[in-house]
Design a protein around this motif. Sequence first.
Motif, PDB file in Angstrom:
ATOM      1  N   LYS A   9      41.961 112.270  86.744  1.00  0.00           N
ATOM      2  CA  LYS A   9      41.571 111.183  87.628  1.00  0.00           C
ATOM      3  C   LYS A   9      41.096 109.610  86.389  1.00  0.00           C
ATOM      4  N   GLN A  10      40.755 109.957  85.367  1.00  0.00           N
ATOM      5  CA  GLN A  10      41.022 108.458  84.099  1.00  0.00           C
ATOM      6  C   GLN A  10      41.783 107.954  84.429  1.00  0.00           C
ATOM      7  N   ALA A  11      43.576 108.932  84.489  1.00  0.00           N
ATOM      8  CA  ALA A  11      44.202 107.612  84.216  1.00  0.00           C
ATOM      9  C   ALA A  11      44.899 107.433  85.775  1.00  0.00           C
ATOM     10  N   THR A  12      43.567 107.802  86.867  1.00  0.00           N
ATOM     11  CA  THR A  12      44.280 106.973  88.373  1.00  0.00           C
ATOM     12  C   THR A  12      44.436 105.775  88.172  1.00  0.00           C
ATOM     13  N   ARG A  13      43.350 105.186  87.247  1.00  0.00           N
ATOM     14  CA  ARG A  13      43.106 103.377  86.642  1.00  0.00           C
ATOM     15  C   ARG A  13      44.244 102.850  85.594  1.00  0.00           C
ATOM     16  N   ASN A  14      44.900 103.700  84.933  1.00  0.00           N
ATOM     17  CA  ASN A  14      46.270 103.459  84.070  1.00  0.00           C
ATOM     18  C   ASN A  14      47.519 103.332  85.118  1.00  0.00           C
ATOM     19  N   ILE A  15      47.915 104.178  86.510  1.00  0.00           N
ATOM     20  CA  ILE A  15      48.978 104.063  86.918  1.00  0.00           C
ATOM     21  C   ILE A  15      48.674 102.981  87.132  1.00  0.00           C
ATOM     22  N   ILE A  16      47.817 102.275  88.442  1.00  0.00           N
ATOM     23  CA  ILE A  16      47.586 101.985  89.061  1.00  0.00           C
ATOM     24  C   ILE A  16      48.003 100.593  88.423  1.00  0.00           C
ATOM     25  N   SER A  17      47.935 100.242  87.249  1.00  0.00           N
ATOM     26  CA  SER A  17      48.423  98.879  86.641  1.00  0.00           C
ATOM     27  C   SER A  17      49.895  98.867  86.496  1.00  0.00           C
ATOM     28  N   ILE A  18      50.639  99.681  86.747  1.00  0.00           N
ATOM     29  CA  ILE A  18      51.819  99.797  85.688  1.00  0.00           C
ATOM     30  C   ILE A  18      52.272  99.077  87.637  1.00  0.00           C
ATOM     31  N   ASN A  19      53.472  97.954  86.786  1.00  0.00           N
ATOM     32  CA  ASN A  19      54.384  97.294  87.471  1.00  0.00           C
ATOM     33  C   ASN A  19      55.402  97.687  88.329  1.00  0.00           C
ATOM     34  N   LYS A  20      55.931  97.245  89.512  1.00  0.00           N
ATOM     35  CA  LYS A  20      56.902  98.407  90.750  1.00  0.00           C
ATOM     36  C   LYS A  20      57.862  98.569  89.014  1.00  0.00           C
ATOM     37  N   ALA A  21      58.701  97.065  89.193  1.00  0.00           N
ATOM     38  CA  ALA A  21      59.642  97.361  88.003  1.00  0.00           C
ATOM     39  C   ALA A  21      60.023  98.270  86.921  1.00  0.00           C
ATOM     40  N   THR A  22      58.420  98.928  86.092  1.00  0.00           N
ATOM     41  CA  THR A  22      58.633  99.405  85.546  1.00  0.00           C
ATOM     42  C   THR A  22      58.518 101.100  85.860  1.00  0.00           C
ATOM     43  N   ILE A  23      57.883 101.261  86.839  1.00  0.00           N
ATOM     44  CA  ILE A  23      57.421 103.290  87.956  1.00  0.00           C
ATOM     45  C   ILE A  23      58.978 103.056  88.154  1.00  0.00           C
ATOM     46  N   ASP A  24      60.094 101.805  88.628  1.00  0.00           N
ATOM     47  CA  ASP A  24      62.079 101.924  88.651  1.00  0.00           C
ATOM     48  C   ASP A  24      62.643 102.857  87.261  1.00  0.00           C
ATOM     49  N   LEU A  25      62.004 101.536  86.049  1.00  0.00           N
ATOM     50  CA  LEU A  25      62.679 102.134  85.059  1.00  0.00           C
ATOM     51  C   LEU A  25      62.114 103.292  84.848  1.00  0.00           C
ATOM     52  N   VAL A  26      60.740 103.518  85.057  1.00  0.00           N
ATOM     53  CA  VAL A  26      60.833 105.156  84.445  1.00  0.00           C
ATOM     54  C   VAL A  26      61.376 106.128  85.093  1.00  0.00           C
ATOM     55  N   LEU A  27      61.466 106.053  86.810  1.00  0.00           N
ATOM     56  CA  LEU A  27      62.200 107.170  87.139  1.00  0.00           C
ATOM     57  C   LEU A  27      63.856 107.144  87.038  1.00  0.00           C
ATOM     58  N   GLN A  28      64.342 106.008  86.728  1.00  0.00           N
ATOM     59  CA  GLN A  28      65.982 106.197  86.576  1.00  0.00           C
ATOM     60  C   GLN A  28      65.827 106.533  85.120  1.00  0.00           C
ATOM     61  N   SER A  29      65.098 106.643  83.275  1.00  0.00           N
ATOM     62  CA  SER A  29      65.248 107.135  82.763  1.00  0.00           C
ATOM     63  C   SER A  29      65.001 108.790  82.406  1.00  0.00           C
ATOM     64  N   LEU A  30      64.170 109.195  84.392  1.00  0.00           N
ATOM     65  CA  LEU A  30      63.692 110.731  83.695  1.00  0.00           C
ATOM     66  C   LEU A  30      65.341 111.205  84.461  1.00  0.00           C
ATOM     67  N   ALA A  31      66.099 110.793  85.512  1.00  0.00           N
ATOM     68  CA  ALA A  31      67.243 111.600  86.192  1.00  0.00           C
ATOM     69  C   ALA A  31      68.532 111.820  84.904  1.00  0.00           C
ATOM     70  N   THR A  32      68.413 110.649  84.212  1.00  0.00           N
ATOM     71  CA  THR A  32      68.935 110.319  83.147  1.00  0.00           C
ATOM     72  C   THR A  32      68.616 112.248  82.116  1.00  0.00           C
ATOM     73  N   ALA A  33      67.195 111.829  81.635  1.00  0.00           N
ATOM     74  CA  ALA A  33      66.937 112.560  80.731  1.00  0.00           C
ATOM     75  C   ALA A  33      67.062 114.365  81.489  1.00  0.00           C
ATOM     76  N   LEU A  34      66.831 114.651  82.688  1.00  0.00           N
ATOM     77  CA  LEU A  34      67.432 115.582  83.589  1.00  0.00           C
ATOM     78  C   LEU A  34      68.700 116.198  83.311  1.00  0.00           C
ATOM     79  N   VAL A  35      69.437 114.870  83.253  1.00  0.00           N
ATOM     80  CA  VAL A  35      70.941 115.654  83.366  1.00  0.00           C
ATOM     81  C   VAL A  35      71.314 115.957  81.459  1.00  0.00           C
ATOM     82  N   GLN A  36      70.688 114.751  80.740  1.00  0.00           N
ATOM     83  CA  GLN A  36      70.942 114.603  79.664  1.00  0.00           C
ATOM     84  C   GLN A  36      70.296 116.523  79.303  1.00  0.00           C
TER      85      GLN A  36
END
Length: 413
Positions: A9-36
Amino acid sequence: MNNHFQQAKQATRNIISINKATIDLVLQSLATALVQNTDFILAENQKDLDKMPTSDPKYDRLQLTKERIAAIAAEVNHVANLDNPLGNIIQDKTLPNNLNIKKVRVPLGVVGVIYEARPNVTVDVFSLCFKTGNVAILKGGSDAAFSNLAITTIIHQVLEKHQIDKNVVTLLPADRSATEALLNAVGDVDVLIPRGSQSLINYVRQNSKIPVIETGAGIVHTFFDASGDLVKGQQIIANAKTRRVSVCNALDCVLIHHGRTNDIAELLSPLAEKQVELYADEISYDELAKNYPKNLLHKAMDEHFGTEFLSLKLAVKVVKDITEALDHIANFSSKHSEAIISEDAENIALFLNQVDAAAVYANVSTAFTDGAQFGLGAEIGISTQKLHARGPMALEELTSYKWLVTGNGQIRS
């Protein structure tokens, strides 16, 4: 356990402040990490597979391969590249009193998901929730405990690399007590989504104190009409049944117009090559007995209609007309996916209009009921209910909205 929910519940206040570009960058990093980390994921997945007999219908859902991991990673990249609905203005108007009112998309908050032996769900839920500013609490089944933990570990490593609170996704222990705690996490969890068998969905719906979005089991029918094209019918039925038998959009029952009785054997002949067992009513049994393999042909019992097989099994029934087909579907459908094969425009329109299901098809395999196939990216499930979301639940379905009202000192008389 309560600490997990409070941190989420506390993390909801943190995640809402993350900008959209960072969100996409994290997801792209995750895709790479899964394959690696493919070898690590497969090794952990094998520990789960070793506990399950290959004959279990859930085995195929549980099994990961190099190709499947690559496909999961590709879907994460797809989600990263999709438009983010978060913050979109649904409505914007200024009233005569100069109040400006905006209706804006916002996250649901903390989304709990209870699911069975499908480790890909761990990635799908995180990627969709993270993209839409939601915090995810995952409760996977014990059948996939090693697989889910391995994937969540990789997600946490990626989050930490980008200095993001890892509590935006939590994997609960695989035991039953965690399920009970989640069902009762009032005030900490905003919505609960069960993914799995009908028994799981029923249990969650009946016992949860948190609002539930049902992603129902798929009892799927295809009606072969009097005007149905034989070649289309063969291809569509074979694909819907055998492409992947353990998924919720797999075909469970074929209804055949009595005027096409002589075509039944040819219509279903491709299924024999895939070793599909048929449970046929009296009329279709007599036709199929002429050339369908005897070891794969059985007489249908009442319980075979309205069953989600999740295996190489299929019910077959002859109906006198489209009305009887519609009646049968209304009685036995789980309101997931239903299809008609027909060249009759009136019958197609009647079927599309009258069938009550999340996805209704004309001359198309039900295998397409999928968020990615609908162009939505990965899905969190197929909702079979009618409130809030229906069909593939993707990004927009993981948002709610709030009203933003601005003025300049107005008061109400």
